[in-house]
Design a protein around this motif. Structure first.
Motif, PDB file in Angstrom:
ATOM      1  N   ASN A 281       0.874  -1.160   0.000  1.00 52.37           N
ATOM      2  CA  ASN A 281       0.000   0.000   0.000  1.00 52.37           C
ATOM      3  C   ASN A 281       0.918   1.219   0.000  1.00 52.37           C
ATOM      4  O   ASN A 281       1.561   1.524   0.992  1.00 52.37           O
ATOM      5  CB  ASN A 281      -0.890  -0.025   1.242  1.00 52.37           C
ATOM      6  N   VAL A 282       0.973   1.885  -1.146  1.00 48.39           N
ATOM      7  CA  VAL A 282       1.930   2.994  -1.296  1.00 48.39           C
ATOM      8  C   VAL A 282       1.533   4.238  -0.511  1.00 48.39           C
ATOM      9  O   VAL A 282       2.310   5.182  -0.431  1.00 48.39           O
ATOM     10  CB  VAL A 282       2.141   3.350  -2.787  1.00 48.39           C
ATOM     11  N   THR A 283       0.347   4.221   0.088  1.00 48.57           N
ATOM     12  CA  THR A 283      -0.040   5.382   0.896  1.00 48.57           C
ATOM     13  C   THR A 283       0.456   5.250   2.338  1.00 48.57           C
ATOM     14  O   THR A 283       0.402   6.198   3.106  1.00 48.57           O
ATOM     15  CB  THR A 283      -1.574   5.580   0.914  1.00 48.57           C
ATOM     16  N   GLU A 284       0.936   4.054   2.724  1.00 46.63           N
ATOM     17  CA  GLU A 284       1.444   3.852   4.076  1.00 46.63           C
ATOM     18  C   GLU A 284       2.813   4.498   4.239  1.00 46.63           C
ATOM     19  O   GLU A 284       3.653   4.385   3.339  1.00 46.63           O
ATOM     20  CB  GLU A 284       1.629   2.342   4.331  1.00 46.63           C
ATOM     21  N   ALA A 285       3.076   5.104   5.388  1.00 49.30           N
ATOM     22  CA  ALA A 285       4.411   5.660   5.653  1.00 49.30           C
ATOM     23  C   ALA A 285       5.402   4.499   5.736  1.00 49.30           C
ATOM     24  O   ALA A 285       5.094   3.460   6.311  1.00 49.30           O
ATOM     25  CB  ALA A 285       4.393   6.426   6.963  1.00 49.30           C
ATOM     26  N   GLY A 286       6.576   4.674   5.119  1.00 51.55           N
ATOM     27  CA  GLY A 286       7.587   3.610   5.183  1.00 51.55           C
ATOM     28  C   GLY A 286       7.429   2.557   4.113  1.00 51.55           C
ATOM     29  O   GLY A 286       8.110   1.539   4.112  1.00 51.55           O
ATOM     30  N   ALA A 287       6.511   2.800   3.171  1.00 52.92           N
ATOM     31  CA  ALA A 287       6.332   1.855   2.074  1.00 52.92           C
ATOM     32  C   ALA A 287       6.397   2.607   0.752  1.00 52.92           C
ATOM     33  O   ALA A 287       6.006   3.770   0.673  1.00 52.92           O
ATOM     34  CB  ALA A 287       4.982   1.162   2.198  1.00 52.92           C
ATOM     35  N   GLY A 288       6.897   1.939  -0.246  1.00 52.59           N
ATOM     36  CA  GLY A 288       6.721   2.493  -1.588  1.00 52.59           C
ATOM     37  C   GLY A 288       7.823   3.406  -2.080  1.00 52.59           C
ATOM     38  O   GLY A 288       8.981   3.233  -1.774  1.00 52.59           O
ATOM     39  N   PHE A 289       7.418   4.411  -2.821  1.00 55.50           N
ATOM     40  CA  PHE A 289       8.314   5.179  -3.671  1.00 55.50           C
ATOM     41  C   PHE A 289       9.395   5.971  -2.948  1.00 55.50           C
ATOM     42  O   PHE A 289       9.090   6.777  -2.064  1.00 55.50           O
ATOM     43  CB  PHE A 289       7.501   6.144  -4.528  1.00 55.50           C
ATOM     44  N   GLY A 290      10.626   5.755  -3.350  1.00 56.58           N
ATOM     45  CA  GLY A 290      11.724   6.580  -2.863  1.00 56.58           C
ATOM     46  C   GLY A 290      12.177   6.276  -1.449  1.00 56.58           C
ATOM     47  O   GLY A 290      13.242   6.689  -1.032  1.00 56.58           O
ATOM     48  N   THR A 291      11.387   5.508  -0.699  1.00 52.65           N
ATOM     49  CA  THR A 291      11.747   5.218   0.690  1.00 52.65           C
ATOM     50  C   THR A 291      12.831   4.149   0.730  1.00 52.65           C
ATOM     51  O   THR A 291      13.037   3.408  -0.222  1.00 52.65           O
ATOM     52  CB  THR A 291      10.519   4.694   1.471  1.00 52.65           C
ATOM     53  N   GLU A 292      13.510   4.073   1.879  1.00 58.54           N
ATOM     54  CA  GLU A 292      14.545   3.047   2.064  1.00 58.54           C
ATOM     55  C   GLU A 292      13.919   1.744   2.547  1.00 58.54           C
ATOM     56  O   GLU A 292      14.556   0.694   2.512  1.00 58.54           O
ATOM     57  CB  GLU A 292      15.598   3.513   3.071  1.00 58.54           C
ATOM     58  N   THR A 293      12.687   1.843   3.038  1.00 55.41           N
ATOM     59  CA  THR A 293      12.023   0.646   3.573  1.00 55.41           C
ATOM     60  C   THR A 293      10.776   0.339   2.744  1.00 55.41           C
ATOM     61  O   THR A 293      10.351   1.134   1.915  1.00 55.41           O
ATOM     62  CB  THR A 293      11.580   0.857   5.037  1.00 55.41           C
ATOM     63  N   ASN A 294      10.216  -0.827   3.012  1.00 54.54           N
ATOM     64  CA  ASN A 294       8.968  -1.190   2.352  1.00 54.54           C
ATOM     65  C   ASN A 294       8.148  -2.056   3.312  1.00 54.54           C
ATOM     66  O   ASN A 294       8.700  -2.669   4.230  1.00 54.54           O
ATOM     67  CB  ASN A 294       9.264  -1.944   1.046  1.00 54.54           C
ATOM     68  N   ILE A 295       6.845  -2.056   3.104  1.00 52.88           N
ATOM     69  CA  ILE A 295       5.948  -2.901   3.893  1.00 52.88           C
ATOM     70  C   ILE A 295       5.121  -3.678   2.878  1.00 52.88           C
ATOM     71  O   ILE A 295       4.280  -3.091   2.198  1.00 52.88           O
ATOM     72  CB  ILE A 295       5.003  -2.060   4.792  1.00 52.88           C
ATOM     73  N   VAL A 296       5.385  -4.963   2.742  1.00 58.56           N
ATOM     74  CA  VAL A 296       4.726  -5.711   1.673  1.00 58.56           C
ATOM     75  C   VAL A 296       4.040  -6.963   2.201  1.00 58.56           C
ATOM     76  O   VAL A 296       4.371  -7.482   3.261  1.00 58.56           O
ATOM     77  CB  VAL A 296       5.732  -6.133   0.557  1.00 58.56           C
ATOM     78  N   SER A 297       3.089  -7.431   1.408  1.00 55.48           N
ATOM     79  CA  SER A 297       2.478  -8.735   1.619  1.00 55.48           C
ATOM     80  C   SER A 297       2.704  -9.540   0.356  1.00 55.48           C
ATOM     81  O   SER A 297       2.569  -9.008  -0.746  1.00 55.48           O
ATOM     82  CB  SER A 297       0.981  -8.597   1.869  1.00 55.48           C
TER      83      SER A 297
END
Ligand code: CTP
Ligand code: CA
Length: 232
Positions: A180-196
């Motif tokens: 979910n690219v709207t979550e903080a810490g996930a998605g574009f340009g970030t160093e981290t990601n939150i995935v399922s």
């Protein structure tokens, strides 16, 4: 001593990773693109490299520094990425489609810089080929239908699970990595990601917020486990 070291888990395997955003030209100075730093794909390429794979990284526009020790193929548009991917499929064991592919491209490209003449301006767009879907269809058409193992991505803003499973089925992938690219810490340009991670039977694993490299490592472990199951 070297002989006592166990072989790396992906040694001898050919891995194809796509990363970055495609660039769809309007004219020589303008284009349409999608958000993507390339970092998630690069992390996967590096993780596969360190597991002993021979890695080809097909990349569009990106912000991160390209990894070393992998073969880099630079592309611009979705159609050029499509060609670069399809050309290599017969020689690929695992494909990971982390690229942000533009769904549409301008119907035509101006050879000269376009001038502003009117108060409104309409750009006509045409659909790009769906590369991930084409990979799935290519594999189905092969005599043994086994290779390559296919991992897709789904960047969503809502109804993540529903959209991810729909894409998995439509594109005939083995795994879909959804975030979910709207979550903080996930998605574009970030160093981290939150995935399922989803498979044909539903959720395989929900990962906590992790560095993109750690996500890549876990994703490859999951893929190796599923491939192991398939070969049993
Ligand atoms: N993808 C692709 N070729 C395209 C569009 C998408 O290979 N023309 C791949 C992406 O690289 C990603 C997966 O398909 O691995 C899902 O991309 P996404 O944009 O989430 O899915 P779409 O099918 O384009 O659906 P939509 O944008 O309408 O949600
Ligand atoms: Ca899309």
């Amino acid at each position: 001593v070297a002989m006592l070291v166990s072989p790396k888990p992906l040694s001898g395997k050919k891995v194809l990773v796509t990363a970055g955003g495609t660039v769809e030209r309007i004219d020589p100075v303008r284009y349409i693109t999608n958000d993507s730093s390339g970092k998630m794909g690069f992390a996967i390429a590096e993780a596969a490299r360190d597991r002993g794979a021979e890695v080809t990284l097909i990349c569009g526009r990106m912000e991160a520094e390209v990894p070393h020790g992998v073969k880099i193929v630079k592309v611009d548009s979705a159609t050029s990425m499509y060609d670069a991917v399809m050309d290599r499929l017969a020689n690929t064991d695992l494909v990971v489609k982390a690229a942000a592919v533009a769904d549409y491209r301008p119907a035509s490209q101006a050879t000269h810089k376009m001038k502003k003449t009117s108060e409104t301006f309409t750009l006509q767009l045409v659909r790009n080929p769906d590369i991930l879907q084409a990979i799935g269809e290519w594999r189905v058409a092969q005599p043994d239908g086994a290779k390559p193992f296919i991992i897709g991505f789904a960047a969503e803003t809502n109804d993540v699970e529903k959209h991810a499973l729909d894409k998995l089925q439509r594109k005939k992938c083995d795994l879909i990595v959804a975030n979910n690219v709207t979550e903080a810490g996930a998605g574009f340009g970030t160093e981290t990601n939150i995935v399922s991670v989803y498979g044909p039977k539903g959720l395989v694993e929900q990962l906590p917020q992790m560095s993109k490299r750690a996500v890549a490592e876990r994703l490859l472990e999951i893929a190796q486990a599923v491939i192991g199951e398939q070969n049993r």
